[in-house]
Enzyme design. Structure first.
Site, PDB file in Angstrom:
ATOM      1  N   CYS A 149      -5.114   6.396  -3.449  1.00 47.49           N
ATOM      2  CA  CYS A 149      -4.453   5.084  -3.443  1.00 47.49           C
ATOM      3  C   CYS A 149      -3.074   5.274  -4.048  1.00 47.49           C
ATOM      4  O   CYS A 149      -2.944   5.589  -5.237  1.00 47.49           O
ATOM      5  CB  CYS A 149      -5.253   4.068  -4.247  1.00 47.49           C
ATOM      6  SG  CYS A 149      -4.417   2.465  -4.403  1.00 47.49           S
ATOM      7  N   CYS A 160       0.873  -1.172   0.000  1.00 52.47           N
ATOM      8  CA  CYS A 160       0.000   0.000   0.000  1.00 52.47           C
ATOM      9  C   CYS A 160       0.910   1.222   0.000  1.00 52.47           C
ATOM     10  O   CYS A 160       1.676   1.418   0.942  1.00 52.47           O
ATOM     11  CB  CYS A 160      -0.918   0.007   1.224  1.00 52.47           C
ATOM     12  SG  CYS A 160      -1.893   1.525   1.404  1.00 52.47           S
TER      13      CYS A 160
END
Length: 249
Positions: free
Chosen positions: A193, A70
């Site tokens: 993101c 991530c």
């Protein structure tokens, strides 16, 4: 009881704590990330000691599933590690996708992501061309959609069809990018993101549409800086420690 911190990185929010042992914390992730009955977050990050690197992480999505990588989470946990004395301002840590190098300077954090891999450049869905790129986790990217109208039903369908996050992106006249992302594990659009922005930037650069460094704007509107150096995508932006608390759940 757990001493935890809530962090936000360009709109992605995380609950973070450190522990001494690995474990299955999927149920804890669901509990802590619940926005009605818990702390509320896109993911849970647990930092574990490592013999060779500064630390190793466990990353859980809000639904309790795990993820290898991530981008925003890497910047948030680097800030946390430096703040709580687990690492210096320059660090290297272990993720499911590989080793991440990060540098903290105040509230600005740069992560050097794992090398990107193009998996497919010729996916056609709903009349749009999509690339499938792995920037630690797989992402579908198209530049053919209207950036102001994200079709979440289509995104949800493609997410399950390709087991990937889904991004629509737009190149501005000045060579900067706008990106919107539907994320696995959250099962909705998120405010940002990191690996999705990285994948979108990488495709745009490979097609000759943006330079080797540019600004990227996610749905949150914050400014992120993406670059490509010797095949590595650098990802830089501000990180905010929101609060610290003790969880007694």
């Amino acid at each position: 009881m757990l001493q935890i911190a809530k962090y936000c990185a360009s709109g992605n929010d995380f609950v973070i704590f450190h522990a001494f042992e690995k474990g299955d914390r999927s149920i804890l992730a669901q509990t802590l990330c619940d926005r009605q009955n818990g702390i509320g977050a896109d993911g849970l990050i647990v930092l574990i000691p490592h013999a060779q690197y500064d630390f190793e992480w466990e990353f859980y999505n809000a639904d309790g599933s795990t993820a290898s990588m991530c981008g925003n989470g890497s910047r948030a946990c680097a800030h946390y590690a430096h703040r709580f004395g687990l690492a210096g301002s320059a660090m290297a840590f272990v993720t499911g996708a590989g080793i991440i190098n990060a540098h903290v300077e105040g509230d600005r954090v740069q992560s050097d992501l794992t090398p990107p891999h193009i998996l497919n450049q010729a996916i056609i869905e709903e009349g749009m061309t999509w690339w499938l790129i792995d920037t630690g986790v797989p992402h579908l990217i198209t530049f053919d959609a209207d950036i102001n109208h994200f079709d979440l039903d289509l995104a949800r369908t493609l997410r399950h069809r390709y087991n990937a996050n889904v991004n629509i992106a737009h190149i501005n006249e000045d060579g900067t990018l706008r990106v919107r992302t539907y994320e696995r594990g959250v099962e909705d659009e998120t405010l940002a993101c990191g690996t999705g922005m990285a994948a979108s930037f990488y495709r745009a650069h490979r097609e000759g549409n943006v330079p080797a460094s540019t600004q990227v704007f996610p749905k949150s509107g914050e400014t992120l800086y993406l670059g490509l150096e010797s095949g590595i995508i650098t990802f830089t932006g501000d990180v905010k420690g929101v609060f610290e608390t003790v969880w007694r759940g």
